[in-house]
Design a protein around this motif. Structure first.
Motif, PDB file in Angstrom:
ATOM      1  N   PRO A   1       6.184  -8.363  -8.726  1.00 31.26           N
ATOM      2  CA  PRO A   1       6.739  -8.514  -7.317  1.00 31.26           C
ATOM      3  C   PRO A   1       6.751  -9.308  -6.250  1.00 31.26           C
ATOM      4  O   PRO A   1       5.976 -10.250  -5.898  1.00 31.26           O
ATOM      5  N   ARG A   2       7.015  -8.855  -5.443  1.00 30.23           N
ATOM      6  CA  ARG A   2       7.082  -9.321  -3.807  1.00 30.23           C
ATOM      7  C   ARG A   2       7.086  -8.846  -2.176  1.00 30.23           C
ATOM      8  O   ARG A   2       8.382  -8.207  -2.219  1.00 30.23           O
ATOM      9  N   PRO A   3       6.036  -8.330  -2.375  1.00 27.42           N
ATOM     10  CA  PRO A   3       5.126  -7.292  -1.194  1.00 27.42           C
ATOM     11  C   PRO A   3       5.671  -7.721   0.094  1.00 27.42           C
ATOM     12  O   PRO A   3       5.723  -8.980   0.190  1.00 27.42           O
ATOM     13  N   VAL A   4       6.094  -6.788   0.855  1.00 22.92           N
ATOM     14  CA  VAL A   4       6.342  -6.701   1.859  1.00 22.92           C
ATOM     15  C   VAL A   4       4.977  -6.611   3.123  1.00 22.92           C
ATOM     16  O   VAL A   4       4.845  -5.561   2.670  1.00 22.92           O
ATOM     17  N   PHE A   5       4.358  -7.360   3.558  1.00 24.35           N
ATOM     18  CA  PHE A   5       3.123  -6.817   4.274  1.00 24.35           C
ATOM     19  C   PHE A   5       3.309  -5.934   5.198  1.00 24.35           C
ATOM     20  O   PHE A   5       4.589  -6.440   6.545  1.00 24.35           O
ATOM     21  N   ALA A   6       1.862  -5.294   4.798  1.00 24.62           N
ATOM     22  CA  ALA A   6       2.024  -4.558   6.930  1.00 24.62           C
ATOM     23  C   ALA A   6       1.451  -5.276   7.875  1.00 24.62           C
ATOM     24  O   ALA A   6       0.894  -6.110   8.258  1.00 24.62           O
TER      25      ALA A   6
END
Length: 293
Positions: free
Chosen positions: A44-49
């Motif tokens: 996973p390559r998270p997109v952070f909030a």
């Protein structure tokens, strides 16, 4: 001086969440790390909030949703729902880490309602559960413990613990990966003392430390275990909350004890209660016993 508007840029956020601390009954507006990624994305390559000025956590720039986010009217853009995984961690370790899967864009406008959206009355936000080592506010009672399988003696991770107060209100917690949990609840009301006629003889003055209440603890747990979400070691919180009821053991099996659907606990004012099986310091056995040889 008149202003000429050359261009208007619209942006729609596919996921916004208000997190709620049911222990303190207030919104959680800081300290959280919230990341989202497509379920099929490995690793996973998270997109952070990001956090808005009002404390809402919102995620933008997710793969496959650009047309939706930049449309003048998202309703006019046919965007097939895609499944994403969202993880939530607390830098301050007040709450257990949680994760869930969600189809985006949402089928409704507004904030993500979360797995507790069907409860009555609904919570104002996505509920976060206390970490087992969270400090107890002095104005609240606490029930702590460690859950283990009656069949194997191994920890019972991700079990749901529900404590029923004297007024029938239910307060919940979730066990961590090691089976440890904490449930916080308001101190029950002080029992009223009926007036005697004629007045009774003077007696020793009672103090708050003399107050006791009876509460009950129930557990929901699937001994088969729950599948972890892709890229995580955590199951979906919706799966956690839908686990079946499990028996609890007040007495050790080797002493001829029998399981029961709930565990009665005596709560004393000012003292944290510990849910445990007899002859154990802090462990409570749950689930079915091992088969007889």
């Amino acid at each position: 001086m008149p202003v000429n508007v050359l261009e208007r840029i619209s942006s729609f956020t596919p996921l916004g969440i208000r997190f709620w601390d049911s222990t303190l009954d207030k919104e959680v507006t800081d300290g959280l790390i919230v990341g989202a990624w497509p379920e099929a994305q490995v690793p996973p390559r998270p997109v952070f909030a990001r956090r808005s000025g009002s404390g809402i956590y919102h995620v933008s720039g997710l793969p496959g949703l650009r047309d939706f986010e930049t449309a003048d009217d998202p309703a006019t853009v046919p965007t097939p729902p895609r499944r994403f995984v969202v993880s939530v961690m607390d830098r301050e370790e007040r709450f257990l880490p949680v994760a869930f899967a969600v189809d985006l864009p949402l089928a409704y406008r507004g904030l993500f309602l979360g797995p507790n959206s069907g409860i009555d009355p609904p919570l104002p936000g996505f509920e976060l559960y206390p970490a087992p080592n969270r400090r107890r506010p002095t104005w609240l009672a606490a029930v702590r413990g460690e859950l283990i399988s009656a069949a194997t003696g191994a920890p019972a991770p991700h079990a749901v613990v529900e404590v029923t107060a004297p007024d029938a209100t239910i307060w919940s917690g979730i066990a961590d990966a090691e089976g440890r949990f904490a449930v916080f609840l308001p101190w029950p009301a002080v029992p009223s003392v009926p007036q005697s006629t004629p007045p009774a003889a003077p007696a020793m003055t009672a103090t708050l430390d003399d107050l006791f209440w009876q509460i009950d603890l129930q557990v929901r747990w699937d001994p088969a275990g729950l599948p972890a979400l892709p890229g995580l070691l955590l199951p979906d919180v919706a799966e956690i909350m839908s686990q079946p009821a499990a028996d609890v053991w007040a007495d050790p099996q080797e002493d001829g004890g029998t399981p029961a659907p709930s565990l009665p606990i005596t709560l004393q004012f000012g003292v944290e209660a510990v849910a445990r099986t007899t002859n154990s310091q802090s462990r409570l056995r749950i689930g079915a016993a091992p088969p007889s040889p």
